[in-house]
Motif scaffolding. Sequence first.
Motif, PDB file in Angstrom:
ATOM      1  N   UNK A  81       0.831  -1.201   0.000  1.00  0.00           N
ATOM      2  CA  UNK A  81       0.000   0.000   0.000  1.00  0.00           C
ATOM      3  C   UNK A  81       0.863   1.247   0.000  1.00  0.00           C
ATOM      4  N   UNK A  82       1.990   1.209   0.721  1.00  0.00           N
ATOM      5  CA  UNK A  82       2.916   2.356   0.725  1.00  0.00           C
ATOM      6  C   UNK A  82       3.370   2.695  -0.692  1.00  0.00           C
ATOM      7  N   UNK A  83       3.602   1.671  -1.495  1.00  0.00           N
ATOM      8  CA  UNK A  83       4.038   1.914  -2.872  1.00  0.00           C
ATOM      9  C   UNK A  83       2.945   2.604  -3.675  1.00  0.00           C
ATOM     10  N   UNK A  84       1.696   2.222  -3.436  1.00  0.00           N
ATOM     11  CA  UNK A  84       0.592   2.881  -4.136  1.00  0.00           C
ATOM     12  C   UNK A  84       0.414   4.322  -3.661  1.00  0.00           C
ATOM     13  N   UNK A  85       0.620   4.563  -2.371  1.00  0.00           N
ATOM     14  CA  UNK A  85       0.422   5.906  -1.828  1.00  0.00           C
ATOM     15  C   UNK A  85       1.474   6.886  -2.338  1.00  0.00           C
ATOM     16  N   UNK A  86       2.712   6.425  -2.496  1.00  0.00           N
ATOM     17  CA  UNK A  86       3.761   7.302  -3.015  1.00  0.00           C
ATOM     18  C   UNK A  86       3.919   8.574  -2.208  1.00  0.00           C
TER      19      UNK A  86
END
Length: 791
Positions: free
Chosen positions: A233-238
């Motif tokens: 999810x962190x990667x999607x949030x950027x």
Amino acid sequence: MAVSQLPSLIRCFLIKRKETQRPCPSQLFDQPVYFSGTQSKVSHSMTYDVFLSFRGEDTRFNFTDHLHSNLTRKGIRTFIDDGLKRGEEISPALLRAIEESKISIIVFSENYASSKWCLDELDKILESKETREQIVWPVFYKVNPSDVRHQRGSFGQALADYECEFKDDMEKVQRWRRTLTEAANLSGWCFMNGHESKFIDNIVEAISLQVLNHAYLNVAKYPIGIESRMHEIDELLGIGGNDVRMVGIWGTGGIGKTTIAKAVYNSIAHMFEGSCFLDDVRERSMSYGGLVKLQNILLSEILGVKEVKVTNVDKGINVIKKMLNGKKLLLILDDVNQLDQLNKLVGRSDWFGSGSRIVLTTRDKHLLIAHQVNLIYEVEKLDHYESLKLFTSWNSFSRTGHLKDDYAKLANKVVDYADGLPLALMVLGSHLCGRSIDQWKYALDGYKRVPNREIQEILKISYNALEDGVKEVFLDIAFFYKGLGEDCVIHVLEDCDLNPKYDLEVLVEKALINITEEGCIWMHDLIQKMGKEVVRQESPTEPGKRSRLWFHEDVYHVLTENTGTDKIKGIMVKLPAGVESDEVCLNAGSFSKMKNLRLFINRNGRLSGEVDYLPNELRFLSWPEYPSQSLPASFNPKKLVALTMPRSRILRLDLEFKSLKFLNLERSKFLRKTPDFSGVPNLETLNLDDCTSLVELHPSAGFLHKLVELSLTGCRSLTLFPRIVNLKSLLKLNLYGCISLENFPEIKGKMESLKYLNLSKTSIKELPSSQNWFHFLKWRSLKIQGVQNHL
């Protein structure tokens, strides 16, 4: 909405303090929060909520002491320099206390600048504000903010004295001047005269709201498997980008969406000017005025005020857009289920300041798509190791690190039952905690028949939200079609007057089913059990009054006691492994009352007796070892799609089933002649494998224009095959093992769909030469077996 129309406490957030304004007692101004652009995560266990910076000889025994006492009584962890040994340089303990505080309060008093210690302390506080996103609020206690900002009065005299003292190190003095100016430009409170106790109350109230707003959420008692999912999810949030980004967390009920969202919130909330976690949006928006209340909560938490009085939804939209537009925010809306909730609470990306992140958790993927949320994380179920770890964490055994052998075996059964669903593991783990091995066994046996109510109610939320037609499709899949091919299921459901192409997509988006890479329909075991429990509740005591039957004891009761009714739409006869059942002796009336029976699927039941009646509403009839020699004379199902009777006792078969697409009579050893296929023009699959007595395939089989697959492997008595074949759609023809078959038919027209032909182990001497058909076929991609010897 004009600023003058807003509540006074909110209005003060919109008013920017100007240098020419005289400071107002007890007024809380807008406090911008600055970010350094770093993404380093602060510890989730900060030592202090508040650090107090003050000049001891001015306020230690009056204002600051009273402020400290009031904060402490509120449960706010407050650091006050009380007894630290002072020296030329600020102590490491004091530096550490500043770094480990969420908020710093600077009490500017008459002699604050005369302390080099205070000025160094202030320098460190502003550094932490930049590097650690610390909140900093100044309090101007009986001093004018302008004097601090421009170093006039006592502040000017103190800095002038330092210029003489540090004439060889003027950079230090200039740094102190810059920090005083920067701190004085921050919004905060000022007090000249009046009720000091009321002034302190206002400060404590604002700090309380801020501490509460930035308090870390309780994630889970045992947060197993969360970290790896957070990483995705962190990667999607950027985090760090200047765009405004919406991210969806999607999955079935009980899969852990809320738990993961809380963990995400705790890990990144400190990186934003304001944050809000709106939990249980679905439930809270159902009550009257629910969305207005949620708008008020959102504004209150973001702005840090105690209460916001938005009176209707449309006004709330405008207030949100106007007051939050310039702020970098983190908003998490948990368990949304309607587009209106998103439109009224988070609207479009331009409602919020650059760098904002909005996270939405839902069971409905289409809801995210409709709101143009393109970044969607599908929550994965726990693997076996994670599941076992979570389950054992809920038992006292986990203190020793392992389970006793007898419990370990049952624990694995619990894990298999839960199939990676955290909700089920948590509920079952807590329910079984401390119970005996026998109680574990009894509980597991009971759950196989009737699901745990707590798990059931959570999963049922998704089912209750479905439209009636989609509910019918869901229940049919739960009872009959799990694991079957999507195309086959669509055919049957369409002939049940349903709309499966749309309904299946809805069920996928609601995370109630999924389509495997092989094109099969799949469903989580506990969701399937939930569907079966929904039907059981239709008539808990009399199974004959339910819409669907699946439990073998209920099926046995209905068929032998003739208690079926027109409520029954489908029956599955399936004995679980290891269970033996007496042979069910059918009688003429076994199906007579089931006028609306659409599906009858016998997996492994032992049914005997003559079948004199079958309902004409049947769409899917699967009955291995069918006991009668023919179908009932009155049986005329106009919408029957699939007829599957392997190993049957059928001698003859009359077919006038215009909707029939699938016919399987494999290993029906008494069948000698097939029926006239003119009555089944839509037939697509014909399976007569190992019908060892079959002599003749009716000539009409050669003109089934929609036939895709024809298989007669092992039909060793077959001698008569249609003389002419015109099968435009045929993809596969298998005559392997038809050892008595000597002649191959003439090909009429072009069989351009044919991809597989097997004539191995037949008695065919040669292929028809007049057609020169093999010369035609060899130019295409055709897998041919047993043909070369016949050319």
